[in-house]
Design an enzyme around this catalytic site. Structure first.
Site, PDB file in Angstrom:
ATOM      1  CB  SER A  63     -25.197  27.929 -22.753  1.00  0.00           C
ATOM      2  OG  SER A  63     -24.340  27.586 -23.830  1.00  0.00           O
ATOM      3  CE1 TYR A  96     -21.660  26.438 -19.050  1.00  0.00           C
ATOM      4  CE2 TYR A  96     -21.846  26.246 -21.436  1.00  0.00           C
ATOM      5  CZ  TYR A  96     -21.920  27.008 -20.288  1.00  0.00           C
ATOM      6  OH  TYR A  96     -22.263  28.339 -20.371  1.00  0.00           O
TER       7      TYR A  96
HETATM    8  N1  LIG Z   1     -18.992  33.324 -21.297  1.00  0.00           N
HETATM    9  C1  LIG Z   1     -19.630  32.601 -22.199  1.00  0.00           C
HETATM   10  O1  LIG Z   1     -19.095  32.268 -23.281  1.00  0.00           O
HETATM   11  C2  LIG Z   1     -21.054  32.188 -21.955  1.00  0.00           C
HETATM   12  C3  LIG Z   1     -21.818  31.727 -23.039  1.00  0.00           C
HETATM   13  C4  LIG Z   1     -23.140  31.338 -22.808  1.00  0.00           C
HETATM   14  C5  LIG Z   1     -23.665  31.393 -21.536  1.00  0.00           C
HETATM   15  N2  LIG Z   1     -22.891  31.849 -20.494  1.00  0.00           N
HETATM   16  C6  LIG Z   1     -23.483  31.851 -19.168  1.00  0.00           C
HETATM   17  O2  LIG Z   1     -23.483  33.175 -18.675  1.00  0.00           O
HETATM   18  C7  LIG Z   1     -23.481  33.136 -17.240  1.00  0.00           C
HETATM   19  C8  LIG Z   1     -22.459  34.124 -16.705  1.00  0.00           C
HETATM   20  O3  LIG Z   1     -21.172  33.652 -17.047  1.00  0.00           O
HETATM   21  P1  LIG Z   1     -19.938  34.621 -17.345  1.00  0.00           P
HETATM   22  O4  LIG Z   1     -19.596  34.434 -18.760  1.00  0.00           O
HETATM   23  O5  LIG Z   1     -20.198  35.968 -16.810  1.00  0.00           O
HETATM   24  O6  LIG Z   1     -18.817  33.880 -16.487  1.00  0.00           O
HETATM   25  P2  LIG Z   1     -17.782  34.421 -15.388  1.00  0.00           P
HETATM   26  O7  LIG Z   1     -17.251  35.731 -15.779  1.00  0.00           O
HETATM   27  O8  LIG Z   1     -16.836  33.289 -15.178  1.00  0.00           O
HETATM   28  O9  LIG Z   1     -18.705  34.610 -14.088  1.00  0.00           O
HETATM   29  C9  LIG Z   1     -19.272  33.507 -13.444  1.00  0.00           C
HETATM   30  C10 LIG Z   1     -19.966  33.983 -12.199  1.00  0.00           C
HETATM   31  O10 LIG Z   1     -20.554  32.849 -11.541  1.00  0.00           O
HETATM   32  C11 LIG Z   1     -20.215  32.923 -10.162  1.00  0.00           C
HETATM   33  N3  LIG Z   1     -20.126  31.587  -9.565  1.00  0.00           N
HETATM   34  C12 LIG Z   1     -19.490  30.502 -10.057  1.00  0.00           C
HETATM   35  N4  LIG Z   1     -19.595  29.483  -9.185  1.00  0.00           N
HETATM   36  C13 LIG Z   1     -20.307  29.946  -8.137  1.00  0.00           C
HETATM   37  C14 LIG Z   1     -20.739  29.376  -6.912  1.00  0.00           C
HETATM   38  N5  LIG Z   1     -20.442  28.106  -6.573  1.00  0.00           N
HETATM   39  N6  LIG Z   1     -21.443  30.141  -6.057  1.00  0.00           N
HETATM   40  C15 LIG Z   1     -21.745  31.427  -6.366  1.00  0.00           C
HETATM   41  N7  LIG Z   1     -21.361  32.021  -7.499  1.00  0.00           N
HETATM   42  C16 LIG Z   1     -20.652  31.294  -8.375  1.00  0.00           C
HETATM   43  C17 LIG Z   1     -18.855  33.577 -10.140  1.00  0.00           C
HETATM   44  O11 LIG Z   1     -18.651  34.099  -8.844  1.00  0.00           O
HETATM   45  P3  LIG Z   1     -17.188  34.252  -8.150  1.00  0.00           P
HETATM   46  O12 LIG Z   1     -16.236  34.617  -9.258  1.00  0.00           O
HETATM   47  O13 LIG Z   1     -17.402  35.341  -7.167  1.00  0.00           O
HETATM   48  O14 LIG Z   1     -16.887  32.930  -7.581  1.00  0.00           O
HETATM   49  C18 LIG Z   1     -19.018  34.649 -11.191  1.00  0.00           C
HETATM   50  O15 LIG Z   1     -19.662  35.765 -10.639  1.00  0.00           O
HETATM   51  C19 LIG Z   1     -23.210  31.677 -16.858  1.00  0.00           C
HETATM   52  O16 LIG Z   1     -24.420  31.058 -16.485  1.00  0.00           O
HETATM   53  C20 LIG Z   1     -22.686  31.074 -18.136  1.00  0.00           C
HETATM   54  O17 LIG Z   1     -22.905  29.692 -18.219  1.00  0.00           O
HETATM   55  C21 LIG Z   1     -21.615  32.263 -20.674  1.00  0.00           C
END
Ligand SMILES: NC(=O)c1ccc[n+]([C@@H]2O[C@H](COP(=O)([O-])OP(=O)(O)OC[C@H]3O[C@@H](n4cnc5c(N)ncnc54)[C@H](OP(=O)(O)O)[C@@H]3O)[C@@H](O)[C@H]2O)c1
Length: 267
Positions: free
Chosen positions: A136, A149
């Site tokens: 991030s 985070y």
């Molecule tokens: N969204 C943002 O603003 C943003 C910005 C920068 C970086 N990121 C990074 O991008 C990546 C993807 O995030 P996203 O935005 O797609 O978020 P998201 O839509 O909330 O998806 C998060 C994913 O992580 C999985 N997950 C969470 N806890 C878990 C666990 N204990 N075991 C296995 N799987 C788990 C969830 O699985 P389930 O739902 O099946 O539990 C879901 O598939 C993350 O690393 C996040 O930090 C996001």
């Protein structure tokens, strides 16, 4: 890495960025092992994507979940691991329940380290292999209201760099990708409101997925998505006092939005 020969273990496939990555990987001809905890969402994604994908439902914060995933990854003959699963938590450190702090560190830092460690022997047995860690902007620009985070993502960046150096004589390459805000369910309404109030841009997951896969195809080592975030992250590296000053000016806004989560608690 040529994406059409990639056999990818994608964690967080049931989430917003994971969904976009899974679709684009399959469009590029990759085989994908989708992982997450939500079996129904993964099944729905498999229905959309067809025979190029398999599933493994597992909780990455549990040793048994990691073991299950490693077994599935070996059977699938993965040659690329995308550590994409993550959770966020917004609010002042003082008011955040310790369980939440621990969960953020477990999910964003310890789980990818553990999964990577367990998969290394298998990845070494592949003719070429890649590890991608989704970090991030907060990993290089740690932010108020996101202490756990930011700490986890800064750790993930350190993990990516140190592992890359440790594997320099191998055929395993490590890519660290640092997106800015993405329009996914990771961000709560309070975080979305904060981003709007601060004028922070937020990208579509498809855009971020495209950038990540381009970087993977080009064997890049580190990619920071978004401007001026990239500039601020770079500035933070040698003049953190300037960033302290800038974030201090935003602190009242951050505190007000954090307080909407716990109106009874002081930030
Ligand atoms: N969204 C943002 O603003 C943003 C910005 C920068 C970086 N990121 C990074 O991008 C990546 C993807 O995030 P996203 O935005 O797609 O978020 P998201 O839509 O909330 O998806 C998060 C994913 O992580 C999985 N997950 C969470 N806890 C878990 C666990 N204990 N075991 C296995 N799987 C788990 C969830 O699985 P389930 O739902 O099946 O539990 C879901 O598939 C993350 O690393 C996040 O930090 C996001």
């Amino acid at each position: 890495m040529q994406l059409n020969t990639a056999r990818v273990l994608l964690t967080g496939a049931s989430g917003g960025l994971g969904h976009a990555l899974a679709h684009q990987l399959v469009q590029h001809g990759a085989q994908v092992l989708l992982s997450g905890r939500d079996a129904a969402k993964l099944q729905a994604l498999r229905t959309e994507l067809g025979s190029a994908v398999s599933l493994c439902v597992a909780d990455l914060t549990q040793a048994a979940g990691v073991a299950q995933l490693v077994q599935a990854a070996q059977a699938f003959q993965v040659n690329a691991l995308i550590n994409n699963a993550g959770i966020s938590a917004f609010g002042s450190l003082q008011t955040q329940p310790w369980d939440s702090v621990e969960q953020v560190l477990q999910t964003n830092l310890l789980a990818p380290m553990r999964l990577t460690q367990a998969l290394l022997p298998h990845l070494r047995s592949q003719p070429q292999a890649r590890i991608v860690n989704v970090g991030s902007v907060f990993g290089s620009l740690p932010f108020a209201g996101f202490v756990a985070y930011s700490s986890a993502k800064a750790g993930l960046r350190g993990f990516s760099q140190s592992l890359r150096r440790e594997l320099a004589n191998s055929h395993i390459q490590v890519l660290y990708v640092a997106p800015r805000a993405i329009q996914t369910p990771l961000n709560s309404p309070a975080v979305n409101a904060l981003n709007r109030a601060l004028g922070n841009a937020s990208d579509r997951p498809e855009t971020v997925a495209t950038r990540l896969l381009q970087a993977l195809a080009q064997d890049r080592k580190e990619v920071h998505i978004g401007f001026p975030e990239r500039l601020f992250a770079w500035l933070n590296g040698f003049a953190p006092g300037l960033i302290d000053h800038g974030v201090a000016k935003q602190l009242r806004t951050i505190e007000l939005h954090a307080q909407t989560l716990n109106p009874d608690r002081q930030p």
